[in-house]
Design a protein around this motif. Structure first.
Motif, PDB file in Angstrom:
ATOM      1  N   GLU A  27      15.799  46.855  -3.271  1.00 30.31           N
ATOM      2  CA  GLU A  27      14.799  47.368  -2.723  1.00 30.31           C
ATOM      3  C   GLU A  27      14.537  46.807  -1.772  1.00 30.31           C
ATOM      4  N   PRO A  28      13.846  47.460  -0.631  1.00 34.51           N
ATOM      5  CA  PRO A  28      12.727  47.511   0.224  1.00 34.51           C
ATOM      6  C   PRO A  28      11.924  47.813  -0.528  1.00 34.51           C
ATOM      7  N   GLY A  29      10.559  46.963  -0.417  1.00 36.42           N
ATOM      8  CA  GLY A  29       9.379  47.762  -1.136  1.00 36.42           C
ATOM      9  C   GLY A  29       8.800  47.550  -2.406  1.00 36.42           C
ATOM     10  N   ARG A  30      10.037  47.393  -3.253  1.00 33.92           N
ATOM     11  CA  ARG A  30      10.337  47.543  -4.242  1.00 33.92           C
ATOM     12  C   ARG A  30       9.061  46.219  -5.444  1.00 33.92           C
ATOM     13  N   ALA A  31      10.098  44.795  -4.947  1.00 29.63           N
ATOM     14  CA  ALA A  31       8.864  43.727  -5.468  1.00 29.63           C
ATOM     15  C   ALA A  31       7.947  43.926  -5.437  1.00 29.63           C
ATOM     16  N   ASP A  32       6.695  44.851  -3.997  1.00 23.78           N
ATOM     17  CA  ASP A  32       5.715  44.480  -4.315  1.00 23.78           C
ATOM     18  C   ASP A  32       5.200  45.266  -5.272  1.00 23.78           C
ATOM     19  N   GLY A  33       6.207  46.742  -5.900  1.00 18.59           N
ATOM     20  CA  GLY A  33       5.901  46.928  -7.410  1.00 18.59           C
ATOM     21  C   GLY A  33       6.295  46.726  -8.757  1.00 18.59           C
ATOM     22  N   MET A  34       7.049  46.114  -8.373  1.00 13.19           N
ATOM     23  CA  MET A  34       6.955  45.187 -10.020  1.00 13.19           C
ATOM     24  C   MET A  34       6.057  44.340 -10.048  1.00 13.19           C
ATOM     25  N   GLU A  35       6.154  43.906  -9.099  1.00 17.70           N
ATOM     26  CA  GLU A  35       4.854  42.550  -9.297  1.00 17.70           C
ATOM     27  C   GLU A  35       3.058  42.626  -9.614  1.00 17.70           C
ATOM     28  N   GLY A  36       2.679  44.643  -9.182  1.00 19.37           N
ATOM     29  CA  GLY A  36       1.822  44.779  -9.662  1.00 19.37           C
ATOM     30  C   GLY A  36       2.010  45.604 -11.063  1.00 19.37           C
ATOM     31  N   PRO A  43       7.939  35.081  -8.686  1.00 23.20           N
ATOM     32  CA  PRO A  43       8.839  35.631  -7.261  1.00 23.20           C
ATOM     33  C   PRO A  43       9.602  37.100  -7.972  1.00 23.20           C
ATOM     34  N   TYR A  44      10.035  38.136  -7.568  1.00 30.29           N
ATOM     35  CA  TYR A  44      10.054  39.755  -7.577  1.00 30.29           C
ATOM     36  C   TYR A  44      11.451  39.950  -6.182  1.00 30.29           C
ATOM     37  N   LEU A  45      12.058  40.072  -6.502  1.00 35.24           N
ATOM     38  CA  LEU A  45      12.970  40.275  -5.615  1.00 35.24           C
ATOM     39  C   LEU A  45      13.233  41.892  -4.804  1.00 35.24           C
ATOM     40  N   GLY A  46      13.322  42.908  -6.731  1.00 34.12           N
ATOM     41  CA  GLY A  46      13.246  44.203  -6.202  1.00 34.12           C
ATOM     42  C   GLY A  46      14.551  44.501  -6.460  1.00 34.12           C
ATOM     43  N   VAL A  47      14.807  44.620  -7.054  1.00 34.43           N
ATOM     44  CA  VAL A  47      16.080  44.739  -8.086  1.00 34.43           C
ATOM     45  C   VAL A  47      16.469  45.580  -9.138  1.00 34.43           C
ATOM     46  N   PRO A  48      16.751  47.092  -8.588  1.00 28.92           N
ATOM     47  CA  PRO A  48      16.531  47.471  -9.948  1.00 28.92           C
ATOM     48  C   PRO A  48      18.063  47.409 -11.177  1.00 28.92           C
ATOM     49  N   ASN A  49      17.203  47.771 -12.726  1.00 31.00           N
ATOM     50  CA  ASN A  49      17.847  48.146 -13.775  1.00 31.00           C
ATOM     51  C   ASN A  49      18.817  47.494 -13.676  1.00 31.00           C
ATOM     52  N   PRO A  50      19.523  49.332 -13.194  1.00 28.25           N
ATOM     53  CA  PRO A  50      20.689  49.200 -13.516  1.00 28.25           C
ATOM     54  C   PRO A  50      22.170  48.877 -12.383  1.00 28.25           C
ATOM     55  N   VAL A  51      21.200  47.876 -11.428  1.00 31.06           N
ATOM     56  CA  VAL A  51      22.286  47.105 -10.889  1.00 31.06           C
ATOM     57  C   VAL A  51      22.258  45.843 -11.405  1.00 31.06           C
ATOM     58  N   LEU A  52      21.521  45.511 -12.091  1.00 36.13           N
ATOM     59  CA  LEU A  52      21.281  44.127 -13.001  1.00 36.13           C
ATOM     60  C   LEU A  52      22.610  44.684 -14.173  1.00 36.13           C
ATOM     61  N   ASN A  53      22.179  45.309 -14.243  1.00 32.37           N
ATOM     62  CA  ASN A  53      23.609  45.757 -15.559  1.00 32.37           C
ATOM     63  C   ASN A  53      24.928  45.444 -15.078  1.00 32.37           C
ATOM     64  N   ASP A  54      25.123  46.523 -13.639  1.00 30.27           N
ATOM     65  CA  ASP A  54      26.210  46.370 -13.411  1.00 30.27           C
ATOM     66  C   ASP A  54      26.460  45.105 -12.899  1.00 30.27           C
ATOM     67  N   LEU A  55      25.821  44.603 -12.114  1.00 31.02           N
ATOM     68  CA  LEU A  55      25.971  42.855 -11.736  1.00 31.02           C
ATOM     69  C   LEU A  55      26.418  41.869 -12.494  1.00 31.02           C
TER      70      LEU A  55
END
Length: 236
Positions: A27-36, A43-55
């Protein structure tokens, strides 16, 4: 192995292909928030956890244990936040037979722990393997002497299922008492994450054996930080 959540091939999924799927779902912009939030430089990509679960669910279902171990090992090596979470999720399954290679890989990650999120996901995979073979408690006990507080903390997190047993069998109760002995040495450690791990264990145990938690606190609460005592007593 399944490519993403749809489409199949006989060729095992490579780490680079898995990373491509992760990047496509960022998700655009999510990686910066995760790093903070996590405050760990990686490195952070900004992928939500539900998507990680599905994949990872799709990858896990379509792959052999050997293929999952290979993919998990390669993803972990990237040091990318979501890749390490995905590596742990690939190996989080109650029944894996044989599981020696899975256990060996999970435990090899322990020295790399540097944040609670990655450590907890890896230890969730480890919990399944420990409960399948409590003979592994001897190895975990060595973690309690680790120089890193993340290693010492991991000993408490991987054994959490023992705290959640309503009617533990004799060997499970013996393992539970063993962890409580570790906790008794941890209570003097001022490190926040160590205190939190003890409190978490006692809080979960209090739902199933409140008298045992009261007995532990009567002896050791005086050494615990106030927040840890409060957390331990939450359900008493």
């Amino acid at each position: 192995m399944s490519r993403g959540t749809s489409g199949d091939t006989d060729e095992p999924l490579t780490a680079e292909e898995a990373l491509d799927f992760l990047r496509q779902n960022a998700e655009p912009g999510r990686a910066d928030g995760m790093e903070g939030y996590h405050k760990v430089p990686r490195p952070y990509l900004g992928v939500p956890n539900p998507v990680l679960n599905d994949l990872t669910t799709a990858w896990r279902r379509a792959a052999s244990v050997e293929a999952r171990v290979t993919l998990a090992r390669d993803l972990w090596k990237t040091n990318i936040f979501e890749a390490r979470i995905a590596a742990a999720k690939l190996l989080t399954q109650a029944r894996i037979t044989p599981d020696d290679t899975v256990w060996a890989l999970i435990t090899s990650w322990v020295p790399d722990f540097d944040s609670w999120a990655i450590a907890d996901h890896a230890m969730m995979a480890g919990q399944k393997r420990l409960m399948a073979n409590l003979g592994r408690m001897d190895e975990i006990e060595t973690w309690t002497q680790g120089e890193s507080h993340w290693t010492r903390r991991a000993a408490m997190i991987i054994t959490l299922p023992l705290a959640k047993k309503n009617h533990p069998k004799p060997h499970e109760n013996a393992a539970r008492e063993r962890v409580l002995n570790w906790a008794a040495t941890y209570v003097r450690d001022p490190q926040w994450f160590i205190q939190k791990s003890v409190a978490w264990w006692l809080r979960d145990l209090s739902k199933h054996d409140p008298d045992r938690v009261r007995a532990f606190l009567s002896e050791h609460a005086k050494y615990m930080k106030p927040f840890a005592r409060k957390e331990s007593e939450k359900y008493l």
